[in-house]
Each structure stands twice: as C-alpha cells, then as structure tokens.
Design a protein around this motif. Structure first.
Motif, short mmCIF file in Angstrom:
data_model
loop_
_atom_site.label_atom_id
_atom_site.label_comp_id
_atom_site.label_asym_id
_atom_site.label_seq_id
_atom_site.Cartn_x
_atom_site.Cartn_y
_atom_site.Cartn_z
N ALA A 126 -1.54 -25.95 -15.66
CA ALA A 126 -1.05 -25.46 -16.96
C ALA A 126 -2.76 -24.76 -17.62
N ILE A 127 -3.34 -24.47 -16.98
CA ILE A 127 -4.61 -23.84 -17.60
C ILE A 127 -4.59 -22.47 -17.80
N GLU A 128 -3.77 -21.68 -17.04
CA GLU A 128 -3.73 -20.25 -17.13
C GLU A 128 -2.32 -19.73 -16.48
N PRO A 129 -1.79 -18.66 -17.02
CA PRO A 129 -0.64 -18.06 -16.56
C PRO A 129 -1.11 -17.43 -15.16
N LEU A 130 0.15 -16.99 -14.53
CA LEU A 130 -0.07 -16.40 -13.19
C LEU A 130 -0.16 -14.86 -13.60
N GLN A 131 -1.29 -14.28 -12.75
CA GLN A 131 -1.66 -12.93 -12.91
C GLN A 131 -1.16 -11.99 -12.13
N MET A 132 -0.04 -12.41 -11.40
CA MET A 132 0.68 -11.54 -10.36
C MET A 132 1.94 -11.47 -10.56
N ARG A 133 2.76 -10.50 -10.27
CA ARG A 133 4.38 -10.47 -10.46
C ARG A 133 4.68 -9.97 -9.21
N ALA A 134 6.25 -10.66 -8.84
CA ALA A 134 7.16 -10.14 -7.89
C ALA A 134 8.31 -9.66 -8.52
N THR A 135 8.71 -8.30 -8.00
CA THR A 135 9.76 -7.85 -8.46
C THR A 135 11.02 -7.61 -7.31
N PRO A 136 12.25 -8.21 -7.40
CA PRO A 136 12.89 -7.93 -6.37
C PRO A 136 13.43 -6.57 -6.43
N LEU A 137 13.62 -5.98 -4.98
CA LEU A 137 13.84 -4.48 -5.01
C LEU A 137 15.33 -4.43 -4.49
N ALA A 139 19.43 -6.32 -3.93
CA ALA A 139 20.54 -7.48 -4.36
C ALA A 139 20.06 -8.74 -3.75
N ALA A 140 19.79 -8.63 -2.22
CA ALA A 140 19.47 -9.87 -1.55
C ALA A 140 18.28 -10.38 -1.82
N ARG A 141 17.45 -9.89 -2.61
CA ARG A 141 16.06 -10.45 -3.00
C ARG A 141 15.16 -10.65 -1.71
N ALA A 142 15.42 -9.69 -0.89
CA ALA A 142 14.69 -9.82 0.43
C ALA A 142 13.44 -8.89 0.47
N ARG A 143 13.30 -8.08 -0.40
CA ARG A 143 12.06 -7.15 -0.64
C ARG A 143 11.52 -7.28 -2.00
N PHE A 144 10.20 -7.18 -2.21
CA PHE A 144 9.80 -7.23 -3.36
C PHE A 144 8.47 -6.28 -3.70
N ARG A 145 8.59 -5.92 -4.71
CA ARG A 145 7.21 -5.06 -5.33
C ARG A 145 6.33 -6.22 -5.89
N LEU A 146 5.02 -5.90 -5.60
CA LEU A 146 3.89 -6.90 -6.01
C LEU A 146 2.95 -6.12 -6.81
N ASP A 147 2.76 -6.64 -8.22
CA ASP A 147 1.69 -6.16 -9.04
C ASP A 147 0.84 -7.14 -9.58
N GLY A 148 -0.35 -6.63 -10.26
CA GLY A 148 -1.43 -7.65 -10.72
C GLY A 148 -2.73 -7.68 -10.00
N ALA A 149 -3.48 -8.49 -10.48
CA ALA A 149 -4.90 -8.26 -10.20
C ALA A 149 -5.64 -9.95 -10.42
N LEU A 150 -6.32 -10.10 -9.10
CA LEU A 150 -7.05 -11.39 -9.07
C LEU A 150 -8.68 -11.14 -9.00
N PRO A 151 -9.23 -11.54 -10.07
CA PRO A 151 -10.52 -11.16 -10.35
C PRO A 151 -11.62 -11.69 -9.28
N TRP A 152 -11.25 -12.82 -8.65
CA TRP A 152 -12.38 -13.44 -7.83
C TRP A 152 -11.77 -14.20 -6.69
N ILE A 153 -12.14 -13.44 -5.19
CA ILE A 153 -11.54 -13.97 -4.16
C ILE A 153 -12.59 -13.70 -3.18
N THR A 154 -12.74 -15.04 -2.40
CA THR A 154 -13.79 -14.81 -1.37
C THR A 154 -12.99 -14.63 -0.14
N ASN A 155 -13.95 -14.24 0.98
CA ASN A 155 -13.77 -13.92 2.15
C ASN A 155 -12.65 -12.70 2.32
#
Length: 371
Positions: A126-137, A139-155
């Motif tokens: 509970a330090i911060e909200p999630l910064q990425m969002r998945a939207t089902p594309l 009815a079966a919720r088998a495909r998703f549209r992904l949006d958002g940003a992560l400011p710091w990832i290694t490798n």
C-alpha cells in the motif's frame, strides 16, 4: 577467513568480471555481455529443478550464487538478481506453456528476464498504486490491451528481454501479472537512466501504449496472492547482493597491512559474525517458508544487512586510507576498487523496496499491532 561455498565462480568468469567491474559500474560498454556470460557459466540454472533444465539445489543456493558475483561487481549481481527473479516467477507460475516458451533461453542467458514488479511490491504494501492497466478486449477476457509506464527496470537488454509487470484490471477482476516481450508492438524502452553507478546494468524506463497480449502470457491472474508467495524469493535473492558486497569489503579490510589490520580487526570480526548470523536467519526463513506469512521478519533482515554493508564499506575505506581516495596510484594503475565498492554500497538502501519504504511499512505494522 571463512570460506563460503558460493564464492567459487568459474575462474574465467571471475577474471572477466574483475577486469570489467569498474567499467560495468561507470558506463554501458560491456552491458550486453553480462547476461550471456553468467548464462554460459551456468549461474542462472542454480536452484532451478533438474526437470526444468536447471542444476538443482535451492533458492538459498541461488542467493549464494548472486552473493558470489556481488563480491566482484554489484552491477553484475544486480543484473543476475533481475534475471534470476524473473526465472523464479516462471517457476512459481501455474502457466506451464509460458515456462516452456521462455525458460530455456533465460537459463542459457540468451534472453534477459526483468522484474518490473517493484511497483507491484510497493502496491502490495500500500505504498503506491499500480502504474499499469490491462483492459479486456473480448467478452471471454482472453485478450488484453496493456497501457502504462514503469520508470525504473533493470536488465532491459536491448538485444532482447521479457519483463514481468502487474496490471490493474478495472473490470472487477484482481490485478494480474503478465510477461511482456520486448518486441511486442506498443512496448518502448527508454535510453539508459543516467545513474551515478551500476551503469552497465541496462536500467531504463518502460512504456506500454496499446500493447496487446492474450492469457498465454499471464504469469498469474491474481497479482496479490502471487506476490505474497514470490516476495520471499524476490527479497531473498536481492539480499544476496548485500551479502556478497559486505563479504568482499570485509575481506579487503582484513587483507590490509599488519598495523591497519590490527587496528580494525575487532570491528571486522564483529561485522563478519553479524553478517553470518543474518545470512543464516535469511536462509532459514527462505527455506522454511516462514517469510510468506511473516514478511516483517524478512524486512528487518534486509534493513540489518544494509546496515552491515554500510559499516563494512566504511571499514574498507578506513583500511585503504589516503590511497583509497586516489582514483589510482603508481603502485596500482588499476581502478580504485574501494571507491567502486563505496558507490555500490550507496545503492543498497535505495533498491526497491527501499529501506525508507520498509521502515515505514514496519512502523505502520507496529502502530496497527499497538492499536
């Protein structure tokens, strides 16, 4: 000097890392070589079941392997941590086709695995909200549209990576964790972040804009329960960086001239004793699984290990004396390892979850218990 089983890196690898440790800390010249070299040495297979192409052993063996690399270069150990943590997610995921698809290349070091779950770990606390969002594309919720940003990832190796990230669902379902490949349309890696150290670690920001994935790329449909299970390994493997760096700094202080050693020996012995005790408690908790239900105990170990790294790095500087403040000197034209270890040690408190975050987490918990 206590010898630790994990210290024995293949000679060729240890030599290569020692020769390039300064460069790996200060620039990105050799950033692309770290994962393939660690892979060829078999290090990513440590603690992975034989049946899945691993070398067998436990998570503790993997922590020791990361510690053995951290003795030579924290940038290399940081990359190792990212790769091995992503591998751990695949081991703990119920999605077998995903494992079959990615694990062989990850274990061989042909593909980089990155953990974009630092944001999610903070979300879990509970330090911060999630910064990425998945939207089902569909009815079966088998495909998703992904949006958002992560400011710091290694490798995030430019040569190819797959990254784990947690996404809010907004359709009533819990947040989910996806494995996102680098070449997916809509996935963009920034330039390397302008770090003051560990610059060979392929650390960058990641942006997703309308990237589409289906459920075959799902690491877990319930991020919260998965993270609770995976956090002991995530944090435990991360502690390997502290353990190895502290051991090396204490060895350096121990290896100084007789008068200097005599002045510092009591401090060195006391810190070494504390380091071994903390590592022992960490390994016991990771092995028994107690950290899943009692994360605070592991948070406290991470904080205590960071304090040992800090104190060990100061002894390393004291032992080096004035020459430790020179970039290089006549009798040693090589780079100043003591200075590099000080820069590396300065990074330990801020790796996510940072000490500030962990301490505020513990304080919150204590207030809750008091109430």
């Amino acid at each position: 000097m206590t010898h630790h089983a994990g210290d024995a890196l293949p000679a060729g690898l240890a030599d290569w890392i020692d020769v390039h440790a300064e460069s790996l800390d200060t620039d990105a010249t050799f950033a692309a070589q770290v994962v393939p070299r660690l892979g060829r040495a078999g290090l990513f297979r440590v603690g992975v079941p034989h049946a899945l192409g691993g070398a067998g052993g436990t998570t503790v063996d993997a922590i020791e392997a990361i510690a053995s690399v951290a003795r030579h270069s924290l940038a290399s150990a940081f990359v190792f941590w990212g790769q091995r943590t992503f591998i751990e997610y695949l081991l703990q995921s119920a999605n077998e086709p995903l494992r079959v698809r990615w694990l062989p290349a990850l274990l061989a070091g042909e593909l980089a695995g990155a953990t974009g779950l630092s944001n999610a770990m903070k979300y879990l606390c509970a330090i911060e909200p999630l910064q990425m969002r998945a939207t089902p594309l569909d009815a079966a919720r088998a495909r998703f549209r992904l949006d958002g940003a992560l400011p710091w990832i290694t490798n995030l190796r430019r040569e190819g990576f797959v990254v784990a990230a947690a996404f809010d669902r907004h359709d009533g379902a819990p947040p989910a964790i996806f494995a996102v490949p680098h070449d997916l349309p809509g996935v963009a890696r920034s330039d390397d972040l302008d770090l003051i150290a560990l610059r060979g670690s392929n650390t960058a920001a990641l942006t997703l804009d309308g990237a589409e994935l289906d459920e075959t790329c799902l690491i877990d449909a319930d991020a919260r329960s998965f993270l609770v299970r995976a956090r002991p390994a995530f944090l435990g493997l991360q502690c390997g960086m502290s353990i190895g760096l502290a051991r090396r700094a204490l060895d350096a202080a121990d290896g100084s001239s007789a008068p200097v050693r005599a002045a510092l020996i009591d401090d060195v012995i006391a810190l070494r004793h504390e380091l071994n005790a903390l590592a022992g408690r960490l390994y016991e908790g990771v092995t028994s699984g107690t950290f899943v239900a009692a994360p605070a105990a592991q948070f406290e170990l991470r904080i205590a290990l960071a304090a040992v790294v800090d104190a060990a790095a100061r002894l390393d500087v004291q032992a080096a004396g004035g020459r430790g403040y020179l970039r290089s000197h006549a009798s040693r034209p090589t780079p100043n390892d003591t200075a590099r270890r000080s820069r590396e040690a300065a990074f330990v408190p801020i790796v996510t979850p940072s000490l500030v975050q962990l301490k505020s987490q513990l304080a919150q918990q204590q207030r809750g218990e008091a109430a």
